[in-house]
Design a protein around this motif. Sequence first.
Motif, short mmCIF file in Angstrom:
data_model
loop_
_atom_site.label_atom_id
_atom_site.label_comp_id
_atom_site.label_asym_id
_atom_site.label_seq_id
_atom_site.Cartn_x
_atom_site.Cartn_y
_atom_site.Cartn_z
N TYR A 1 30.10 47.70 47.37
CA TYR A 1 30.46 46.27 46.85
C TYR A 1 29.62 46.01 45.52
N PRO A 2 30.44 46.75 44.39
CA PRO A 2 29.91 46.59 43.19
C PRO A 2 30.12 45.28 42.74
N THR A 3 29.18 44.61 41.62
CA THR A 3 29.75 43.01 41.26
C THR A 3 30.94 43.30 40.46
N LEU A 4 31.93 42.47 40.78
CA LEU A 4 33.19 42.57 40.29
C LEU A 4 33.32 41.36 39.11
N HIS A 5 34.00 41.67 38.24
CA HIS A 5 34.23 40.61 36.98
C HIS A 5 35.74 40.38 37.08
N PHE A 6 36.35 39.03 36.63
CA PHE A 6 37.63 38.71 36.69
C PHE A 6 37.85 37.58 35.70
N SER A 7 39.26 37.48 35.21
CA SER A 7 39.69 36.73 34.39
C SER A 7 40.94 36.14 34.78
N GLY A 8 41.57 35.20 34.41
CA GLY A 8 43.04 34.56 34.77
C GLY A 8 43.14 33.23 34.18
N SER A 9 44.30 32.61 34.64
CA SER A 9 44.57 31.34 34.16
C SER A 9 44.67 30.18 35.42
N SER A 10 44.53 29.01 34.99
CA SER A 10 44.65 27.76 35.96
C SER A 10 45.29 26.95 35.28
N TRP A 11 46.03 26.10 36.07
CA TRP A 11 46.87 24.91 35.57
C TRP A 11 46.95 23.73 36.83
N GLY A 12 47.04 22.55 36.40
CA GLY A 12 47.09 21.70 37.38
C GLY A 12 48.19 20.57 37.39
N ILE A 13 48.42 19.63 38.19
CA ILE A 13 49.83 18.85 38.15
C ILE A 13 50.00 18.26 36.81
N HIS A 14 49.02 18.02 36.08
CA HIS A 14 49.31 17.30 34.55
C HIS A 14 48.98 18.27 33.33
N GLY A 15 49.27 19.68 33.89
CA GLY A 15 49.06 20.59 32.71
C GLY A 15 47.76 21.13 32.94
N ASN A 16 47.18 20.60 31.53
CA ASN A 16 45.66 21.30 31.75
C ASN A 16 45.41 22.60 31.78
N GLU A 17 46.18 23.72 31.29
CA GLU A 17 46.01 24.83 31.44
C GLU A 17 44.61 25.58 30.77
N GLU B 1 46.24 25.46 40.51
CA GLU B 1 46.67 26.81 40.80
C GLU B 1 46.06 27.81 39.80
N LEU B 2 45.77 28.85 40.33
CA LEU B 2 45.27 30.12 39.70
C LEU B 2 45.92 31.38 39.83
N LYS B 3 45.77 32.11 38.90
CA LYS B 3 46.32 33.51 39.08
C LYS B 3 44.92 34.49 38.43
N LEU B 4 44.44 35.39 39.23
CA LEU B 4 43.29 36.46 38.71
C LEU B 4 43.63 37.62 38.72
N HIS B 5 42.86 38.35 37.88
CA HIS B 5 42.88 39.74 37.80
C HIS B 5 41.65 40.29 37.56
N LEU B 6 41.19 41.58 37.93
CA LEU B 6 39.92 41.99 37.49
C LEU B 6 39.74 42.75 36.15
N ILE B 7 38.69 42.57 35.64
CA ILE B 7 38.52 43.21 34.31
C ILE B 7 36.92 43.85 34.36
N GLY B 8 36.83 44.65 33.28
CA GLY B 8 35.36 45.28 33.15
C GLY B 8 34.62 44.47 32.53
N PRO B 9 33.26 44.69 33.00
CA PRO B 9 32.08 43.86 32.49
C PRO B 9 32.38 43.55 30.80
N ASP B 10 32.86 44.68 30.03
CA ASP B 10 32.91 44.82 28.80
C ASP B 10 34.10 43.86 28.23
N ALA B 11 34.78 43.53 29.20
CA ALA B 11 36.01 42.75 28.67
C ALA B 11 35.89 41.00 28.60
N ILE B 12 34.53 40.62 29.32
CA ILE B 12 34.15 39.30 29.41
C ILE B 12 33.89 38.88 27.68
N PRO B 13 34.84 37.84 27.43
CA PRO B 13 34.59 37.23 26.16
C PRO B 13 33.25 36.86 25.85
#
Length: 444
Positions: A345-361, A317-329
């Motif tokens: 349709y400008p190129t979009l950049h995003f970040s977020g978190s993901s996790w599975g049934i065994h954790g592994n965030e 499962e994931l939860k995503l949100h948009l970020i600016g290109p300068d915010a990419i680590p």
Amino acid sequence: MAPSNLGFLPIPLEITEQALILCHPRDVASFSQTCRKARLLVYNKTDQYIWRQLFLFYPFDDPRKTQHGLCEDIDFDWMTELQQRVYAETVARAARSTPEELLAALQIFLHVVQSAPPVTRGSERVPSPSLLWVMDVLESTNMLQLPPFPHLHTCQTLARLRSYLALTLDDIDDEDGEGKQRMRSMRTRSRCQVYDLSNYNKDNDWGPFMPKSGEPDWFHVECIMNVISFNLAELPGGPMDARPPCGLEATRAYSAPHATTRSPRDWAGVEGNWRRFVSFMDYRDLHAFNFSTRGNRIRDGSFFEEATFAEATRLIELKLHLIGPDAIPNYCTIDRFPDSEDTRYPTLHFSGSSWGIHGNEATVVGSVYMAGDGVVRWRFASVHEAHVQWSSEGVQIGGIASATGVVGSWTGAHHEHSDPVGPFWLWKVSDDYPSAIQALLHGS
């Protein structure tokens, strides 16, 4: 002065027109052959009223309807479009059709699917008449199972249409031995394509794309969807919302949850909750399949029929949100998509978190790009403790923000010779859906 009737029919032309638009287009064509005046009435190049009404009454989607209402000023050849669709249906329903005719019909069906109108706010549950027609013809004729097609499984048009259908027309009965064998062969062929490491390299961005051009390899895409679909069919029963939506309606633009109410800057519908299935082989099996010297196992797929073979599928499962290109680590070193040439349709950049049934965030960082061929591409990386571990390349199935979601391949982010590879399927879910992982953990 123009005649008020056809001569041999002592009724006004307006009444004749109204009668014609209630007929099948084939009957209208036959009527046009009765006399010169009838032909002029039917094939009037300055007024396509009859053909427009025949098209809409068939029924097909009104191409004038856009997200902004009814647009009369469009360049649409009602007669040609309707004639092509009637031709495709005639070929599909014919007792015998040549391979060339069948492929021409496939191209028309695919065009109809791709031109289906986007889902609009307030009409999320209103189906597309054009897509209903395609489904009815393909299902009632069993066209995709005709003898010419098994020999054309790598045909891009056929593979793209089958990718959009996602096995929704491949249900078989328990007593259908021939159908079961066909499905087993399809699964084996798909696994051979998906797990063959030679199909992934820098030229195709280590994903289901054509070398150099970057266009989707729809045969590879179809194989990915087949592999995951067959794997999901073997999983224990669970919440239906834990599985990606399939079928032509799910390929319409903005059919994903919340897509019609998305932020204006989020043209791809990135922000929100997502689910993702990933499949993979045991690394030892993957290595043996690709590098074993024992005969032609890759070609005939016998490797996957051995009793010891196993394939795993995991839900993330994931939860995503948009970020600016300068915010990419800075540690996110995967290649970025170029800036889009289409300002809508400008190129979009995003970040977020993901996790599975065994954790592994993990942290997810990526981007979405509108390619020149009108296909939406996704690229993202999974990051653990500031180290990029996995990268994924995917293609949106259908239109922008489609409910079917994104299908593609994952592999090691650094693309080393020993990196594994596998398929994934990513799709958006409603924000108020309960966690499917929690439901699975509690056995519901």
